[in-house]
Motif scaffolding. Structure first.
Motif, PDB file in Angstrom:
ATOM      1  N   GLN A  77       0.939  -1.267  -0.273  1.00  6.50           N
ATOM      2  CA  GLN A  77      -0.197   0.061  -0.051  1.00  6.50           C
ATOM      3  C   GLN A  77       0.993   1.240  -0.230  1.00  6.50           C
ATOM      4  OE1 GLN A  77      -2.542   0.503   3.567  1.00  6.50           O
ATOM      5  NE2 GLN A  77      -4.197   1.860   2.470  1.00  6.50           N
ATOM      6  N   GLN A  78       1.687   1.498   0.914  1.00  8.31           N
ATOM      7  CA  GLN A  78       2.505   2.117   1.210  1.00  8.31           C
ATOM      8  C   GLN A  78       3.382   3.153  -0.236  1.00  8.31           C
ATOM      9  OE1 GLN A  78       2.973   4.515   3.556  1.00  8.31           O
ATOM     10  NE2 GLN A  78       4.150   5.912   2.002  1.00  8.31           N
ATOM     11  N   LEU A  79       4.077   1.563  -1.028  1.00  9.36           N
ATOM     12  CA  LEU A  79       4.556   1.372  -2.269  1.00  9.36           C
ATOM     13  C   LEU A  79       3.737   2.781  -3.452  1.00  9.36           C
ATOM     14  CD1 LEU A  79       7.302   1.179  -3.840  1.00  9.36           C
ATOM     15  CD2 LEU A  79       6.479  -1.200  -4.112  1.00  9.36           C
ATOM     16  N   ALA A  80       2.630   1.403  -3.497  1.00 11.62           N
ATOM     17  CA  ALA A  80       1.854   2.203  -4.104  1.00 11.62           C
ATOM     18  C   ALA A  80       0.893   3.758  -4.087  1.00 11.62           C
ATOM     19  CB  ALA A  80       0.601   1.203  -4.119  1.00 11.62           C
ATOM     20  N   LEU A  81       1.022   4.346  -3.077  1.00  9.51           N
ATOM     21  CA  LEU A  81       0.984   5.922  -2.992  1.00  9.51           C
ATOM     22  C   LEU A  81       2.170   6.811  -2.987  1.00  9.51           C
ATOM     23  CD1 LEU A  81      -0.764   5.219   1.314  1.00  9.51           C
ATOM     24  CD2 LEU A  81      -1.849   6.313  -1.397  1.00  9.51           C
ATOM     25  N   ASP A  82       3.328   6.534  -3.052  1.00  8.84           N
ATOM     26  CA  ASP A  82       4.406   6.457  -3.403  1.00  8.84           C
ATOM     27  C   ASP A  82       5.242   6.960  -4.761  1.00  8.84           C
ATOM     28  OD1 ASP A  82       5.829   6.985  -0.471  1.00  8.84           O
ATOM     29  OD2 ASP A  82       6.864   5.318  -0.899  1.00  8.84           O
TER      30      ASP A  82
ATOM     31  N   GLN B  60      13.784   0.322  -1.742  1.00 14.19           N
ATOM     32  CA  GLN B  60      14.856  -0.446  -0.420  1.00 14.19           C
ATOM     33  C   GLN B  60      13.946  -0.962   0.790  1.00 14.19           C
ATOM     34  OE1 GLN B  60      17.479   2.714  -0.652  1.00 14.19           O
ATOM     35  NE2 GLN B  60      18.657   2.306  -3.513  1.00 14.19           N
ATOM     36  N   ARG B  61      13.837   0.148   1.093  1.00 16.07           N
ATOM     37  CA  ARG B  61      13.272  -0.573   2.810  1.00 16.07           C
ATOM     38  C   ARG B  61      12.470  -1.666   3.118  1.00 16.07           C
ATOM     39  NH1 ARG B  61       8.201  -0.567   4.761  1.00 16.07           N
ATOM     40  NH2 ARG B  61       7.499   1.388   3.689  1.00 16.07           N
ATOM     41  N   ILE B  62      11.051  -2.227   1.095  1.00 17.52           N
ATOM     42  CA  ILE B  62      10.382  -2.789   1.589  1.00 17.52           C
ATOM     43  C   ILE B  62      11.738  -4.657   0.932  1.00 17.52           C
ATOM     44  CG2 ILE B  62       8.253  -3.981  -0.298  1.00 17.52           C
ATOM     45  CD1 ILE B  62       7.639  -1.564  -0.234  1.00 17.52           C
TER      46      ILE B  62
ATOM     47  N   LEU C  37       4.799  10.453  -6.744  1.00 19.45           N
ATOM     48  CA  LEU C  37       5.563  10.410  -7.681  1.00 19.45           C
ATOM     49  C   LEU C  37       5.485  10.807  -9.373  1.00 19.45           C
ATOM     50  CD1 LEU C  37       8.886  10.294  -8.248  1.00 19.45           C
ATOM     51  CD2 LEU C  37       8.334   7.668  -9.068  1.00 19.45           C
ATOM     52  N   LYS C  38       4.217   9.969  -9.895  1.00 19.89           N
ATOM     53  CA  LYS C  38       3.327  10.298 -10.863  1.00 19.89           C
ATOM     54  C   LYS C  38       2.957  11.475 -10.681  1.00 19.89           C
ATOM     55  CE  LYS C  38       2.642   5.358 -12.925  1.00 19.89           C
ATOM     56  NZ  LYS C  38       1.632   4.899 -12.199  1.00 19.89           N
ATOM     57  N   ALA C  39       2.520  12.567  -9.715  1.00 21.42           N
ATOM     58  CA  ALA C  39       2.457  13.374  -9.980  1.00 21.42           C
ATOM     59  C   ALA C  39       2.405  14.226  -9.260  1.00 21.42           C
ATOM     60  CB  ALA C  39       0.747  13.637  -7.969  1.00 21.42           C
ATOM     61  N   ALA C  40       3.968  14.194  -8.699  1.00 23.77           N
ATOM     62  CA  ALA C  40       5.018  15.186  -9.393  1.00 23.77           C
ATOM     63  C   ALA C  40       5.678  15.209 -10.176  1.00 23.77           C
ATOM     64  CB  ALA C  40       5.765  14.478  -8.161  1.00 23.77           C
TER      65      ALA C  40
ATOM     66  N   SER D 274      12.192  14.787  -4.743  1.00 19.96           N
ATOM     67  CA  SER D 274      11.601  14.169  -3.142  1.00 19.96           C
ATOM     68  C   SER D 274      10.452  12.745  -3.624  1.00 19.96           C
ATOM     69  CB  SER D 274      11.124  15.332  -2.516  1.00 19.96           C
ATOM     70  OG  SER D 274      10.093  15.100  -1.004  1.00 19.96           O
ATOM     71  N   ALA D 275       9.767  12.781  -4.599  1.00 19.78           N
ATOM     72  CA  ALA D 275       9.414  11.756  -4.510  1.00 19.78           C
ATOM     73  C   ALA D 275       9.832  10.306  -5.285  1.00 19.78           C
ATOM     74  CB  ALA D 275       7.731  12.604  -6.073  1.00 19.78           C
ATOM     75  N   ARG D 276      10.872  10.608  -5.545  1.00 20.40           N
ATOM     76  CA  ARG D 276      11.322   9.481  -6.291  1.00 20.40           C
ATOM     77  C   ARG D 276      12.616   9.097  -5.273  1.00 20.40           C
ATOM     78  NH1 ARG D 276      13.872  13.278 -11.417  1.00 20.40           N
ATOM     79  NH2 ARG D 276      11.956  12.839 -12.690  1.00 20.40           N
ATOM     80  N   THR D 277      12.777  10.045  -4.690  1.00 20.66           N
ATOM     81  CA  THR D 277      13.542   8.732  -3.732  1.00 20.66           C
ATOM     82  C   THR D 277      12.932   8.837  -2.392  1.00 20.66           C
ATOM     83  OG1 THR D 277      15.391  11.681  -3.713  1.00 20.66           O
ATOM     84  CG2 THR D 277      15.194  10.462  -1.144  1.00 20.66           C
ATOM     85  N   ARG D 278      11.741   9.382  -2.023  1.00 20.84           N
ATOM     86  CA  ARG D 278      10.398   8.638  -1.162  1.00 20.84           C
ATOM     87  C   ARG D 278      10.468   6.808  -2.172  1.00 20.84           C
ATOM     88  NH1 ARG D 278       8.448  13.184  -0.378  1.00 20.84           N
ATOM     89  NH2 ARG D 278       6.643  13.054  -1.014  1.00 20.84           N
ATOM     90  N   SER D 279       9.967   7.282  -3.450  1.00 20.81           N
ATOM     91  CA  SER D 279       9.723   5.897  -3.953  1.00 20.81           C
ATOM     92  C   SER D 279      10.753   4.939  -3.609  1.00 20.81           C
ATOM     93  CB  SER D 279       9.643   6.397  -5.744  1.00 20.81           C
ATOM     94  OG  SER D 279       8.737   4.961  -5.884  1.00 20.81           O
TER      95      SER D 279
END
Length: 147
Positions: free
Chosen positions: A57-62, A109-111, A66-69, A99-104
């Motif tokens: 879910q979090q990855l999908a939101l990220d 990587q975290r997952i 990213l697409k919106a940014a 920022s959105a790319r970095t979060r994604s």
């Protein structure tokens, strides 16, 4: 003693059994530990599935962010090219996109790392359950030898 003198018995019939309360108690304790370990394993499997769902879910939101940014960056870039908005707005849009790319990227990587950790813990718990099954089987064998 399961038979009396003069009783007819067949080959393999149980004639007598030695009672060992200590061994029976140890068997009961180990069997209880096995049941507890199996329940912990099942709980861990459920928790892992819940965490995987939350990660997905979090990855999908990220990815959506990213697409919106990315779309906003393109929109502002076009507006700057047409001299409708200031260049500073482009810098802000670029920062938001970065920022959105970095979060994604960090989310992926975290997952991956969390999946490794969950698999390791699950395998460790499975080994613990297997060890406990072997302990119960050994005590069961020792109890059977008293027959």
């Amino acid at each position: 003693v399961h038979v009396r003198a003069g009783d007819v018995v067949k080959k393999g019939s149980l004639l007598a059994e030695i009672d060992n309360p200590d061994l029976r108690a140890e068997y009961s304790q180990e069997e209880s530990r096995l049941q507890q370990a199996e329940k912990e394993l099942a709980r861990m499997q459920i928790a892992n599935r819940q965490q995987q769902l939350a990660n997905t879910q979090q990855l999908a939101l990220d990815e959506i962010a990213l697409k919106a940014a990315s779309r906003e960056h393109e929109r502002v870039k076009d507006a700057v090219d047409k001299q409708v908005v200031a260049r500073v707005d482009l810098a802000v849009a670029r920062d938001t996109l970065d920022s959105a790319r970095t979060r994604s990227d960090l989310g992926r990587q975290r997952i991956a790392l969390e999946s490794e950790r969950m698999n390791f813990e699950l395998q460790s718990k499975m080994l613990e359950v297997d060890r406990q099954r072997m302990a119960v089987a050994e005590l069961s064998r020792r109890l059977d030898e008293l027959k």
